[in-house]
Design an enzyme around this catalytic site. Structure first.
Site, PDB file in Angstrom:
ATOM      1  N   ARG A  23       0.808  -1.223   0.000  1.00  0.00           N
ATOM      2  CA  ARG A  23       0.000   0.000   0.000  1.00  0.00           C
ATOM      3  C   ARG A  23       0.842   1.274   0.000  1.00  0.00           C
ATOM      4  O   ARG A  23       0.331   2.363  -0.212  1.00  0.00           O
ATOM      5  CB  ARG A  23      -0.953  -0.019   1.207  1.00  0.00           C
ATOM      6  CG  ARG A  23      -2.044  -1.064   1.084  1.00  0.00           C
ATOM      7  CD  ARG A  23      -2.712  -1.388   2.417  1.00  0.00           C
ATOM      8  NE  ARG A  23      -1.933  -2.343   3.202  1.00  0.00           N
ATOM      9  CZ  ARG A  23      -2.318  -2.848   4.384  1.00  0.00           C
ATOM     10  NH1 ARG A  23      -3.487  -2.481   4.903  1.00  0.00           N
ATOM     11  NH2 ARG A  23      -1.557  -3.704   5.031  1.00  0.00           N
ATOM     12  N   GLU A  37      -9.565 -10.154  11.600  1.00  0.00           N
ATOM     13  CA  GLU A  37      -8.999  -9.184  10.663  1.00  0.00           C
ATOM     14  C   GLU A  37     -10.131  -8.494   9.899  1.00  0.00           C
ATOM     15  O   GLU A  37     -11.197  -9.063   9.684  1.00  0.00           O
ATOM     16  CB  GLU A  37      -8.058  -9.898   9.691  1.00  0.00           C
ATOM     17  CG  GLU A  37      -6.773 -10.363  10.337  1.00  0.00           C
ATOM     18  CD  GLU A  37      -6.032  -9.226  11.023  1.00  0.00           C
ATOM     19  OE1 GLU A  37      -5.688  -8.246  10.342  1.00  0.00           O
ATOM     20  OE2 GLU A  37      -5.811  -9.304  12.247  1.00  0.00           O
TER      21      GLU A  37
HETATM   22  C1  UD1 Z   1      -1.628  -6.213  11.322  1.00  0.00           C
HETATM   23  C2  UD1 Z   1      -2.536  -7.128  12.176  1.00  0.00           C
HETATM   24  C3  UD1 Z   1      -3.779  -6.341  12.595  1.00  0.00           C
HETATM   25  C4  UD1 Z   1      -3.369  -5.106  13.375  1.00  0.00           C
HETATM   26  C5  UD1 Z   1      -2.372  -4.251  12.585  1.00  0.00           C
HETATM   27  C6  UD1 Z   1      -1.786  -3.189  13.473  1.00  0.00           C
HETATM   28  C7  UD1 Z   1      -2.164  -9.398  11.345  1.00  0.00           C
HETATM   29  C8  UD1 Z   1      -2.705 -10.517  10.547  1.00  0.00           C
HETATM   30  N1  UD1 Z   1      -2.892  -8.284  11.410  1.00  0.00           N
HETATM   31  O1  UD1 Z   1      -2.320  -5.904  10.136  1.00  0.00           O
HETATM   32  O2  UD1 Z   1      -4.600  -7.145  13.422  1.00  0.00           O
HETATM   33  O3  UD1 Z   1      -4.520  -4.354  13.704  1.00  0.00           O
HETATM   34  O4  UD1 Z   1      -1.279  -5.048  12.093  1.00  0.00           O
HETATM   35  O5  UD1 Z   1      -0.983  -2.286  12.754  1.00  0.00           O
HETATM   36  O6  UD1 Z   1      -1.090  -9.555  11.947  1.00  0.00           O
HETATM   37  N2  UD1 Z   1       5.279  -8.831   7.919  1.00  0.00           N
HETATM   38  C9  UD1 Z   1       6.282  -9.773   7.821  1.00  0.00           C
HETATM   39  N3  UD1 Z   1       6.043 -10.925   7.121  1.00  0.00           N
HETATM   40  C10 UD1 Z   1       4.844 -11.194   6.538  1.00  0.00           C
HETATM   41  C11 UD1 Z   1       3.817 -10.222   6.636  1.00  0.00           C
HETATM   42  C12 UD1 Z   1       4.067  -9.055   7.339  1.00  0.00           C
HETATM   43  O7  UD1 Z   1       7.378  -9.579   8.355  1.00  0.00           O
HETATM   44  O8  UD1 Z   1       4.728 -12.256   5.927  1.00  0.00           O
HETATM   45  C13 UD1 Z   1       5.552  -7.578   8.655  1.00  0.00           C
HETATM   46  C14 UD1 Z   1       5.408  -6.341   7.784  1.00  0.00           C
HETATM   47  O9  UD1 Z   1       6.646  -5.985   7.192  1.00  0.00           O
HETATM   48  C15 UD1 Z   1       4.929  -5.280   8.785  1.00  0.00           C
HETATM   49  C16 UD1 Z   1       4.219  -6.084   9.865  1.00  0.00           C
HETATM   50  O10 UD1 Z   1       4.600  -7.437   9.678  1.00  0.00           O
HETATM   51  O11 UD1 Z   1       6.013  -4.578   9.368  1.00  0.00           O
HETATM   52  C17 UD1 Z   1       2.696  -5.960   9.802  1.00  0.00           C
HETATM   53  O12 UD1 Z   1       2.219  -6.367   8.539  1.00  0.00           O
HETATM   54  P1  UD1 Z   1       1.026  -5.631   7.803  1.00  0.00           P
HETATM   55  O13 UD1 Z   1       0.818  -6.299   6.509  1.00  0.00           O
HETATM   56  O14 UD1 Z   1       1.247  -4.168   7.793  1.00  0.00           O
HETATM   57  O15 UD1 Z   1      -0.211  -5.990   8.771  1.00  0.00           O
HETATM   58  P2  UD1 Z   1      -1.603  -5.218   8.836  1.00  0.00           P
HETATM   59  O16 UD1 Z   1      -2.421  -5.586   7.660  1.00  0.00           O
HETATM   60  O17 UD1 Z   1      -1.392  -3.786   9.105  1.00  0.00           O
HETATM   61 CA    CA Z   2       0.418  -2.513   9.233  1.00  0.00          CA
END
Ligand code: UD1
Ligand code: CA
Length: 471
Positions: free
Chosen positions: A17, A166
């Site tokens: 995003r 979610e």
């Molecule tokens: C996530 C939470 C959501 C919460 C929100 C808070 C989950 C499923 N959801 O959603 O409940 O309200 O954060 O900000 O956890 N990342 C990895 N590996 C992956 C995927 C993500 O390292 O495979 C890291 C990303 O780089 C990022 C963080 O995890 O720094 C969060 O990922 P993001 O995709 O932003 O989660 P949200 O959709 O915001």
């Molecule tokens: Ca996030």
């Protein structure tokens, strides 16, 4: 007793995003990359050997950013080559971390507003257990006016958390819940690793959601608590550039507030930009639209003029920077005046009481104590002694088209207006350079050098000239 805690920071995602080629955690807010904020917070809670960052997209750059944080060199990395969700990130980490006893704190690299004290409270709460018995985990939640995009906290009858849903998987009733999951957790490590494999990618996105852990533990008969955060701003995670700007504004506001409470006057504070790493002494005044960046350290009783930019520089007490002045990687001693409209480009050392005036550029130059260059000069690769006066329009010719050369000017020398000092060159102490001279040979101490055509005066020349025109 200090609670043994391992901290895992998730930072593997691209951040779709953001619409960027750069990994999300490398974007900057408050003058630092997002990952630096997360790492600094973690370092206040645990020693570097117990901190791990999950990297994937642009892993090499993220590693570098982490290692550059002071104290960050012992931090471990876990590579998540394919990003299949936040739960998957922990599955990849399992082998390296499952042997570490105590508690497991998990944070996301995209939430730079989290305060270390808040994280500490979370860990303490997890260790203390909840009223119903020992908690398997505690998560941070926030009451948000608009929780769109966040996971929602679904509480059970007694207030403990039943599960997190979610946004994409929530029913309309669940979407109406305003309590959002911040993405910051502290689990009992043994229970966490025991149940982690139960996370399945059975959701519309096909991802392994770390948030499913709460429901899994609940079904296994454990308690998970949600601790509501006092300041909901701390909960903001960054997913796009609009949120990046919003978080940046909050970090800037926090920094200005901290400085003002410590005795710095900031005029029209909402216009002033100060990076998180900057330090400023008491009774210094920062005028509107100033930017103070990087690792700058400013002493007491200074003034930073309107619209000036000071980056990675050291200013001692009583330094005055006039409006519209740019200072980069330079050191200014006590009582120096620079500007308005001056540019101290890089690696300058300006000694006590020296003055740099308007339209003067300094590069890799040492200005001795009380030396002056008050108007219109370029001084590059120069060693300028104490009490030297550099006249308007004087310049060092430091570049011959191939290489840079040095200029040396001894103490108390006087460099007349519009002189051109062709480097390498040395002007002795106490010498005078006549205005308009082009100086190419060394000038001994106390000499006068004139490097210009002798003046010719032709009496009545103009009168005759005009008479010619009338004919
Ligand atoms: C996530 C939470 C959501 C919460 C929100 C808070 C989950 C499923 N959801 O959603 O409940 O309200 O954060 O900000 O956890 N990342 C990895 N590996 C992956 C995927 C993500 O390292 O495979 C890291 C990303 O780089 C990022 C963080 O995890 O720094 C969060 O990922 P993001 O995709 O932003 O989660 P949200 O959709 O915001
Ligand atoms: Ca996030």
């Amino acid at each position: 007793m200090r609670i043994p805690v391992t901290v895992v920071i998730l930072a593997a995602g691209l951040g779709t995003r953001m619409k960027s080629r750069k990994a999300k955690v490398l974007h900057r807010a408050g003058g630092k990359a997002l990952i630096e904020h997360a790492v600094e917070t973690a370092l206040k809670l645990a020693p570097a050997e117990r901190i791990f960052v999950v990297v994937g997209y642009q892993a090499e750059e993220v590693r570098k950013a982490v290692a550059a944080v002071p104290g960050g060199s012992g931090i471990g990395f876990i590579e998540q080559r394919e990003q299949k969700g936040t739960g998957h990130a922990l599955m990849v980490a399992r082998e390296a971390l499952a042997g570490l006893e105590g508690y497991l704190a998990i944070l996301y690299g995209d939430g730079p507003l989290l305060r270390a004290e808040t994280l500490e409270r979370l860990v303490e709460r997890a260790a203390a257990g909840c009223p119903l018995g020992p908690a398997a985990g505690v998560l941070l939640s926030a009451m948000m006016d608009d929780p769109t995009g966040y996971g929602r906290v679904i509480r059970g009858a007694h207030g403990w958390v039943h599960k997190i849903v979610e946004q994409k998987a929530a029913t309309p009733d669940e979407l109406a819940i305003r309590e959002a999951n911040m993405g910051i957790y502290c689990y009992r490590a043994d229970l966490f690793w025991k149940h982690l494999c139960e996370i399945r990618p059975d959701n519309p996105a096909g991802e392994y959601y770390l948030t499913d852990m709460v429901g899994i533990l609940d079904r296994a008969g454990h308690y998970v608590e949600a601790v509501e955060i006092d300041d909901p701003d701390e909960a903001l995670g960054i997913n796009d550039r609009v949120e990046l700007a919003k978080v940046d504004a909050i970090l800037r506001q926090r920094k200005r507030r901290e400085l003002m409470l410590a005795g710095v006057t900031i005029e029209q504070p909402e216009t002033v930009v100060i990076d998180a790493g900057v330090r400023i002494g008491m009774d210094t005044v920062v005028e509107p639209f100033a930017q103070i960046l990087g690792k700058t350290v400013i002493g007491a009783d200074c003034r930073i003029g309107a619209c000036s930019i000071v980056r990675d520089s050291e200013l001692a007490d009583g330094v005055e920077i006039g409006p519209f002045t740019i200072v980069g990687t330079s050191r200014l001693a006590r009582g120096v005046h620079a500007g308005p409209f001056a540019r101290l480009r890089m690696e300058n050392l300006v000694e006590e009481g020296a003055r740099i005036g308007n339209f003067v550029e300094l590069k890799k130059t040492r200005m001795g104590a009380r030396a002056k260059a008050n108007h219109l000069a370029y001084l590059g690769d120069a060693e300028i002694g104490a009490d030297v006066n550099v006249g308007a329009g004087a310049i060092t010719c430091n570049y011959d088209g191939l290489r840079k050369h040095a200029t040396k000017i001894g103490d108390g020398a006087f460099v007349g207006s519009n002189s051109t000092l062709v480097a390498p060159i040395e002007i002795g102490a106490g010498a005078y350079v006549g205005a308009g001279s082009v100086v190419t040979e060394p000038v001994p101490p106390d000499a006068l050098v004139l490097g210009r055509a002798r003046q010719v005066v032709k009496e009545d020349w103009a009168k005759k000239h005009r008479a010619l025109r009338k004919k």
